[in-house]
Design a protein around this motif. Structure first.
Motif, PDB file in Angstrom:
ATOM      1  N   PRO A  60       0.799  -1.130  -0.082  1.00 14.67           N
ATOM      2  CA  PRO A  60      -0.052  -0.040   0.010  1.00 14.67           C
ATOM      3  C   PRO A  60       0.826   1.342  -0.097  1.00 14.67           C
ATOM      4  N   LEU A  61       0.553   2.231  -0.637  1.00 19.89           N
ATOM      5  CA  LEU A  61       0.968   3.502  -0.788  1.00 19.89           C
ATOM      6  C   LEU A  61      -0.247   4.484  -0.234  1.00 19.89           C
ATOM      7  N   LEU A  62      -0.063   5.131   0.976  1.00 21.52           N
ATOM      8  CA  LEU A  62      -1.127   5.968   1.732  1.00 21.52           C
ATOM      9  C   LEU A  62      -0.764   7.392   1.531  1.00 21.52           C
ATOM     10  N   LEU A  63      -1.825   7.987   0.924  1.00 20.92           N
ATOM     11  CA  LEU A  63      -1.483   9.510   0.660  1.00 20.92           C
ATOM     12  C   LEU A  63      -2.084  10.320   1.465  1.00 20.92           C
ATOM     13  N   GLU A  64      -1.831  11.272   2.189  1.00 16.68           N
ATOM     14  CA  GLU A  64      -2.738  12.372   3.227  1.00 16.68           C
ATOM     15  C   GLU A  64      -2.249  13.668   2.551  1.00 16.68           C
ATOM     16  N   ALA A  65      -3.367  14.242   2.689  1.00 17.09           N
ATOM     17  CA  ALA A  65      -3.644  15.966   2.149  1.00 17.09           C
ATOM     18  C   ALA A  65      -2.568  16.448   3.308  1.00 17.09           C
ATOM     19  N   ARG A  66      -3.181  16.421   4.341  1.00 14.26           N
ATOM     20  CA  ARG A  66      -2.543  17.205   5.456  1.00 14.26           C
ATOM     21  C   ARG A  66      -1.129  16.740   6.030  1.00 14.26           C
ATOM     22  N   ASP A  67      -0.545  17.602   6.890  1.00 12.15           N
ATOM     23  CA  ASP A  67       0.789  17.201   7.327  1.00 12.15           C
ATOM     24  C   ASP A  67       0.767  16.280   8.743  1.00 12.15           C
ATOM     25  N   VAL A  68      -0.486  15.707   9.057  1.00  3.24           N
ATOM     26  CA  VAL A  68      -0.675  14.860  10.040  1.00  3.24           C
ATOM     27  C   VAL A  68      -1.521  13.518   9.985  1.00  3.24           C
ATOM     28  N   LEU A  69      -1.094  12.486  10.566  1.00  6.37           N
ATOM     29  CA  LEU A  69      -2.037  11.519  10.544  1.00  6.37           C
ATOM     30  C   LEU A  69      -3.373  11.366  11.244  1.00  6.37           C
ATOM     31  N   GLY A  70      -4.381  10.603  10.979  1.00  5.17           N
ATOM     32  CA  GLY A  70      -5.237  10.358  11.667  1.00  5.17           C
ATOM     33  C   GLY A  70      -6.570  10.754  11.309  1.00  5.17           C
ATOM     34  N   GLY A  71      -6.775  11.870  10.283  1.00  3.80           N
ATOM     35  CA  GLY A  71      -8.318  12.349   9.935  1.00  3.80           C
ATOM     36  C   GLY A  71      -8.914  12.791  11.005  1.00  3.80           C
ATOM     37  N   LYS A  72     -10.151  12.612  11.378  1.00  5.43           N
ATOM     38  CA  LYS A  72     -10.925  13.023  12.755  1.00  5.43           C
ATOM     39  C   LYS A  72     -10.221  12.521  13.929  1.00  5.43           C
ATOM     40  N   VAL A  73      -9.400  11.962  14.024  1.00  4.95           N
ATOM     41  CA  VAL A  73      -8.500  11.456  15.106  1.00  4.95           C
ATOM     42  C   VAL A  73      -7.046  12.280  15.154  1.00  4.95           C
ATOM     43  N   GLY A  74      -6.897  13.215  14.197  1.00  2.98           N
ATOM     44  CA  GLY A  74      -5.940  14.013  14.229  1.00  2.98           C
ATOM     45  C   GLY A  74      -5.719  14.962  15.363  1.00  2.98           C
ATOM     46  N   ALA A  75      -4.443  15.412  15.558  1.00  3.25           N
ATOM     47  CA  ALA A  75      -4.123  16.134  16.989  1.00  3.25           C
ATOM     48  C   ALA A  75      -2.697  17.043  16.310  1.00  3.25           C
ATOM     49  N   TRP A  76      -2.627  18.038  17.071  1.00  2.00           N
ATOM     50  CA  TRP A  76      -1.385  19.246  17.009  1.00  2.00           C
ATOM     51  C   TRP A  76      -0.998  19.445  18.087  1.00  2.00           C
ATOM     52  N   LYS A  77       0.504  19.666  18.223  1.00  2.16           N
ATOM     53  CA  LYS A  77       1.147  20.099  19.342  1.00  2.16           C
ATOM     54  C   LYS A  77       1.486  21.775  19.111  1.00  2.16           C
ATOM     55  N   ASP A  78       1.007  22.406  20.073  1.00  3.74           N
ATOM     56  CA  ASP A  78       1.210  23.934  20.222  1.00  3.74           C
ATOM     57  C   ASP A  78       2.450  24.249  20.685  1.00  3.74           C
ATOM     58  N   GLU A  79       2.939  25.189  20.673  1.00  5.70           N
ATOM     59  CA  GLU A  79       4.548  25.799  20.830  1.00  5.70           C
ATOM     60  C   GLU A  79       4.571  25.600  22.497  1.00  5.70           C
ATOM     61  N   ASP A  80       3.690  25.380  22.997  1.00  4.34           N
ATOM     62  CA  ASP A  80       4.019  25.296  24.728  1.00  4.34           C
ATOM     63  C   ASP A  80       3.999  23.764  24.839  1.00  4.34           C
ATOM     64  N   GLY A  81       4.038  22.958  23.772  1.00  5.56           N
ATOM     65  CA  GLY A  81       4.040  21.437  24.097  1.00  5.56           C
ATOM     66  C   GLY A  81       2.574  20.770  24.625  1.00  5.56           C
ATOM     67  N   ASP A  82       1.670  21.591  24.375  1.00  9.18           N
ATOM     68  CA  ASP A  82       0.173  20.932  24.425  1.00  9.18           C
ATOM     69  C   ASP A  82      -0.270  20.568  23.384  1.00  9.18           C
ATOM     70  N   TRP A  83      -1.007  19.484  23.299  1.00  8.83           N
ATOM     71  CA  TRP A  83      -1.765  18.994  22.413  1.00  8.83           C
ATOM     72  C   TRP A  83      -3.303  19.109  22.250  1.00  8.83           C
ATOM     73  N   TYR A  84      -3.666  19.566  21.038  1.00  5.91           N
ATOM     74  CA  TYR A  84      -5.139  19.870  20.770  1.00  5.91           C
ATOM     75  C   TYR A  84      -5.852  18.775  19.679  1.00  5.91           C
ATOM     76  N   GLU A  85      -6.773  18.375  19.910  1.00  6.63           N
ATOM     77  CA  GLU A  85      -7.193  17.272  18.787  1.00  6.63           C
ATOM     78  C   GLU A  85      -8.504  17.818  18.073  1.00  6.63           C
ATOM     79  N   THR A  86      -8.646  17.044  17.214  1.00  9.89           N
ATOM     80  CA  THR A  86      -9.841  17.226  16.246  1.00  9.89           C
ATOM     81  C   THR A  86     -11.144  16.602  16.997  1.00  9.89           C
ATOM     82  N   GLY A  87     -11.262  15.754  17.943  1.00  9.20           N
ATOM     83  CA  GLY A  87     -12.378  15.338  18.654  1.00  9.20           C
ATOM     84  C   GLY A  87     -12.172  14.713  19.942  1.00  9.20           C
ATOM     85  N   LEU A  88     -13.011  14.411  20.706  1.00 13.88           N
ATOM     86  CA  LEU A  88     -12.958  13.662  22.109  1.00 13.88           C
ATOM     87  C   LEU A  88     -13.220  12.199  21.742  1.00 13.88           C
TER      88      LEU A  88
END
Length: 563
Positions: A117-145
């Motif tokens: 398989p070759l998996l293509l993702e448009a964004r720079d993060v895995l997970g789709g609606k379980v995606g999450a990002w780390k802010d510059e304080d080191g804290d994570w925030y998510e697409t959903g609970l």
């Protein structure tokens, strides 16, 4: 959060704020377009947290005994079928669009079966609606609970196959509801561990006297009898009626809907009972009540991209698969016979393979459908499937809130669905001195275009009712240190009546083109479980079609050599 989970977004807009005691200083991420863009982080305003290993910080419960349930064994058998299937003499190169749980699952099980398989993702993060990002304080925030239930057999199998069962933090077997008429108080449904299903669920309902009266419980039980006696056939037949209509038809008092099912409807699909198909509720009740640990909940011990998605990627990479981030599809290019020739990316790159899979949300698929496919009944029926908007709110407070719990909480607010103090429930987000509430803002249709400050103001007014002694709308009590808002204009498909016939099978009528996603046909509706199962079904269809797909590829090569 959706009680059944969620998996990939049409577009994303994030807000970020740092707040001091005098004023709120606005700093916003730029909004992203269809399928997202890389996020840029604003200038640092406080030192980054030191990195440290995950640590046990709260009382988690032992993993429940799930392995002997019929559903778990069925899921396990399906997983094993890929590992023991005959090795392909010519592994197929399979191009998969979308790295949410559906796409990740498809790639994982195709790799298990010996394909590439070759998996293509448009964004720079895995997970789709379980995606999450780390802010510059080191804290994570998510697409959903996101909550992982005992009634998710394919998800639970996946954790076991990857050797990461210990990353689920299991909580007490309870459901906890806020009491709007008693600010600051909660009502619990506690499922006794010593009782089997469905007796443990019935006991939990009967023991709760704060939300429903005994006459209401009796009428509700009588109303549910047709579903209990009619089984799956009855459940499927309720697709054409809303929750509110079904309740009234069964003679169940409206107060039951108000007290319990508004909260359940919003948790399951982010909409109210006057819109939600009753089939959705009955499927959830069937899963939660028929399995002893079905309604038992677990939180992931950290951010989903690293703690869940990367182990899946590591697994299929070890078997020869690949993943490419920042790879947005611009066009599905076709051959003269209307089969897929390649995927054209927005950067001009052409991606070719033997087989093509679309594992994006249905709204993105509809945007990219080739004109010649749109009148094919299989694709035309997708018009009724539309993603529902939802907003996820994260608020960091300057103190530890006391009126919370190491659990998921149903807010029963007009604007909020469910929430959790992630500084208590999740090891990676643990903080002994401050609380971080993650809240699902739903229904969100009227709010999705509003400003972040309006959403925060509305959220704080609702929180003042849930925490009357600790939070006030004007921040004269607990103060906001910062917040993140993640908007998903098109989340899981809106499960309104008569959607079920529109959900497609994973094998499309176009040779060599397949679908995966929680909107495709599988029994768990719009959920993380549904996404993973759809990926397994998609992989199964491709494995079953192997000889046909190889012959098709050889035919194309022969045709090309003649030319």
């Amino acid at each position: 959060m959706s009680l059944c989970g969620s998996v990939s977004a049409l577009s994303l807009r994030c807000g970020f704020r740092h707040v001091n005691s005098d004023m709120m200083n606005a700093m916003s991420f730029r909004g992203s377009e269809s399928m997202g863009h890389p996020l840029t982080i604003p200038t640092k305003t406080r030192p980054k947290k030191a990195s440290h290993p995950l640590q046990v910080v709260c009382l988690d419960y032992p993993r429940p005994e799930l392995e002997n349930t019929v559903n778990f064994l069925e899921a396990s058998y399906l997983s094993s079928s890929f590992r023991v299937s005959p090795r392909p003499t010519k592994p197929l190169k399979i191009i998969i669009a979308g790295a949410g749980l559906a796409g990740l699952s498809t790639a994982k099980y195709l790799a298990d079966a010996g394909h590439k398989p070759l998996l293509l993702e448009a964004r720079d993060v895995l997970g789709g609606k379980v995606g999450a990002w780390k802010d510059e304080d080191g804290d994570w925030y998510e697409t959903g609970l996101h909550i992982f239930f005992g009634a998710y057999p394919n998800v639970q199998n996946l954790f076991g196959e990857l050797g990461i069962n210990d990353r689920l933090q299991w909580k007490e077997h309870s459901m906890i509801f806020a009491m709007p008429n008693k600010p600051g108080e909660f009502s619990r449904f506690d499922f006794p561990e010593v009782l089997p299903a469905p007796i443990n669920g019935i006991w939990a309902i009967l023991k709760n006297n704060e939300m429903l009266t005994w006459p209401e419980k009796v009428k509700f039980a009588i109303g549910l009898l047709p579903a209990i006696l009619g089984g799956q056939a009855y459940v499927e037949a309720q697709d054409g009626i809303t929750v509110k209509e079904w309740m009234r038809k069964q003679g169940i008092p409206d107060r039951v809907t108000t007290e319990v099912f508004i909260a359940m409807s919003k948790a399951l699909n982010f909409i109210n009972p006057d819109e939600l198909s009753m089939q959705c509720i009955l499927i959830a009740l069937n899963r939660f009540l028929q399995e002893k640990h079905g309604s038992k909940m677990a939180f992931l011990d950290g951010n989903p991209p690293e703690r869940l998605c990367m182990p899946i990627v590591d697994h299929f990479r070890s078997l020869g698969g690949e993943v490419k981030l920042n790879s947005r599809i611009q066009k599905i290019e076709l051959n003269s016979d209307s089969t897929v020739k390649n995927f054209l990316l927005t950067n001009g790159e052409v991606i070719e393979g033997d087989v093509y899979v679309f594992a994006t949300p249905v709204d993105i698929l509809k945007l990219l459908l080739p004109e010649s496919w749109k009148e094919i009944p299989y694709f035309k029926k997708l018009e009724k499937l539309v993603g529902v908007p939802v907003i996820n709110v994260h608020i960091w407070f300057d103190r530890k809130l006391k009126n919370t719990s190491d659990h998921l909480l149903f807010s029963r607010s007009p604007l909020l669905s469910v929430y959790a103090d992630m500084s208590v429930t999740c090891k990676e987000y643990y903080n002994p001195n401050q609380s971080m509430l993650e809240l699902v803002f739903a229904p969100a249709e009227e709010w999705i275009s509003r400003s972040d400050s309006e959403i925060i103001d509305a959220t704080m007014k609702e929180l003042a009712k849930l925490f009357p002694d600790e939070i006030s709308a004007d921040q004269s009590k607990a103060k906001i240190l910062k917040y993140h808002i993640v908007k998903t204009p098109r989340s899981v498909y809106k499960t309104v009546p008569n959607c079920e016939p529109c959900r497609p099978l994973q094998r499309s009528p176009v040779e060599g083109f397949y679908l995966a996603g929680d909107y495709t046909k599988q029994k768990y509706l719009a959920s993380m479980e549904g996404a993973v199962l759809s990926g397994k079904f998609c992989a199964q269809a491709i494995v079953q079609d192997y000889e046909l797909l190889v012959a098709r590829g050889e035919g194309r090569l022969a045709e090309a050599s003649i030319r």
